[in-house]
Design an enzyme around this catalytic site. Structure first.
Site, mmCIF file in Angstrom:
data_model
loop_
_atom_site.group_PDB
_atom_site.id
_atom_site.type_symbol
_atom_site.label_atom_id
_atom_site.label_comp_id
_atom_site.label_asym_id
_atom_site.label_seq_id
_atom_site.Cartn_x
_atom_site.Cartn_y
_atom_site.Cartn_z
ATOM 1 N N CYS A 102 -0.948 3.426 -5.658
ATOM 2 C CA CYS A 102 -1.612 2.281 -5.025
ATOM 3 C C CYS A 102 -2.703 2.787 -4.087
ATOM 4 C CB CYS A 102 -0.601 1.450 -4.236
ATOM 5 S SG CYS A 102 -1.321 0.013 -3.409
ATOM 6 N N GLY B 208 2.760 2.652 -2.306
ATOM 7 C CA GLY B 208 3.085 3.203 -3.613
ATOM 8 C C GLY B 208 2.274 4.442 -3.967
ATOM 9 N N GLY C 184 0.735 -1.258 0.000
ATOM 10 C CA GLY C 184 0.000 0.000 0.000
ATOM 11 C C GLY C 184 0.762 1.303 0.000
#
Length: 347
Positions: free
Chosen positions: A186, A183, A181
């Site tokens: 993301c 990114g 998570g």
């Protein structure tokens, strides 16, 4: 249900405390690392930064450009075997040693990866990549890959906790990819409520992996060269970058024009854009867990690569680390409530 009370930290929550140094210049810092991997027995030397296996980052063009900086590229899994053959025919052995072959976990992925690896013995890295590395099926695939390719260096992920990091290493992974998570494109954390602040995940997983002779990649969460330094300071052996390398000539994103200005599309690999492109759309039973953004064109990636490496060298001089290998031993993190003076950020 239970609640863990100890606070978990991301890169924005800390700074690295400076220390006395005997280094006279940033040019004295050695960024190259030398590794021998636990299961494959292979040795590798280079700068342990990896371009992410996203189809708007991990391209053949990116691999060719970053190899000149001794940086790795995890080439995305959507190239055909024929495209791989053409790339290999036009690439030197030095470029190929900086390439990771990415794969999913289906039978078709396995067969395709086998064909790609058979094209050239210089392809020594396999990156087994799924969003959720906690499934039993994934662990079994890692074991299957290790049995099939005993001399290839296998990295597998993504996970964020020590016990799963250990299980993947014991199942055959040389390197575990850490991050759920963090990114830039993301949305897993907001769609699912699942995740782990990246710096704490790196510290926990590095401790677990190193105890077994394995290694980790910090994957995601870096927005500046300083974050890359923090990831290495936290114990990461490699750092994988997506957003920091997106938007360049080599990145492979589609270019769109808006009000006379050109932008490059960059999207997460679980986004609606990615699923429409590769599997025809978002399946009825799932939600997209990524977003699509338009980035101003950033020119050739070499300028960004130099900026990242320069920042990393400077970080090492601030703590007296003459080699990147020493950075984690020389790092003391301090918790902070500010990172930078932002008064002119909007100008």
């Amino acid at each position: 249900m239970r609640i863990e009370e100890d606070l978990k930290l991301g890169f924005k929550d800390v700074l690295i405390r400076p220390k006395r140094s005997t280094l006279k210049s940033r040019s004295d810092v050695e960024l190259e690392r030398q590794f021998t991997f636990k299961h494959s027995g292979q040795s590798w030397s280079g700068v342990p930064i990896i371009a992410a296996n996203m189809d708007t980052v991990g391209t053949f063009s990116m691999a060719s450009a970053l190899a000149s900086f001794d940086i790795l590229t995890a080439v995305h899994k959507h190239y055909s075997v024929e495209e791989w053959q053409a790339f290999i025919n036009n690439s030197s052995a030095d470029v190929l040693k900086h390439v990771m072959v990415s794969t999913g976990t289906s039978d078709a992925d396995f067969e395709k990866t086998k064909q790609i690896l058979d094209l050239n013995p210089a392809l020594n890295f396999v990156c087994i990549d799924v969003a959720n590395g906690y499934s039993e099926h994934f662990v079994q695939f890692v074991a299957k890959a290790r049995e099939a390719w005993p001399t290839k260096t296998i990295c597998a992920g993504n996970v964020v906790t020590g016990e799963m990091c250990e299980e993947l290493i014991l199942s055959g992974a040389d390197i575990v990819k850490v991050g759920i998570g963090p990114g830039s494109v993301c949305t897993t954390r907001v769609k699912t409520g699942v995740g782990y602040p990246q710096l704490s995940a790196v510290i926990e997983c590095a401790d677990a992996a190193h105890g077994l002779g394995g290694m980790i990649i910090s994957d995601g969460g870096c927005t500046t060269p300083g974050d890359v330094a923090k990831a290495f300071g936290g114990g990461a052996d490699f750092v994988m970058l997506g957003g920091m390398l997106a938007g360049h000539e080599e990145s492979g994103g589609r270019i769109v024009e808006e009000n006379g200005e050109k932008f490059m599309l960059f999207y997460g690999m679980s986004s609606e854009s990615a699923m429409k492109r590769h599997v025809g759309g978002v399946a009825e039973y799932r939600a997209a867990e990524g977003k699509t953004v338009k980035l101003p064109l950033r020119g050739p990636v070499e300028n960004t690569a130099r900026d990242i490496l320069g920042g990393l060298r400077s970080a090492c001089t601030y703590v007296g680390a003459s080699r990147l290998k020493e950075l984690t031993k020389r790092t003391t993190f301090i918790r902070v409530q500010e990172q930078e003076n932002r008064i002119f950020n909007n100008l």
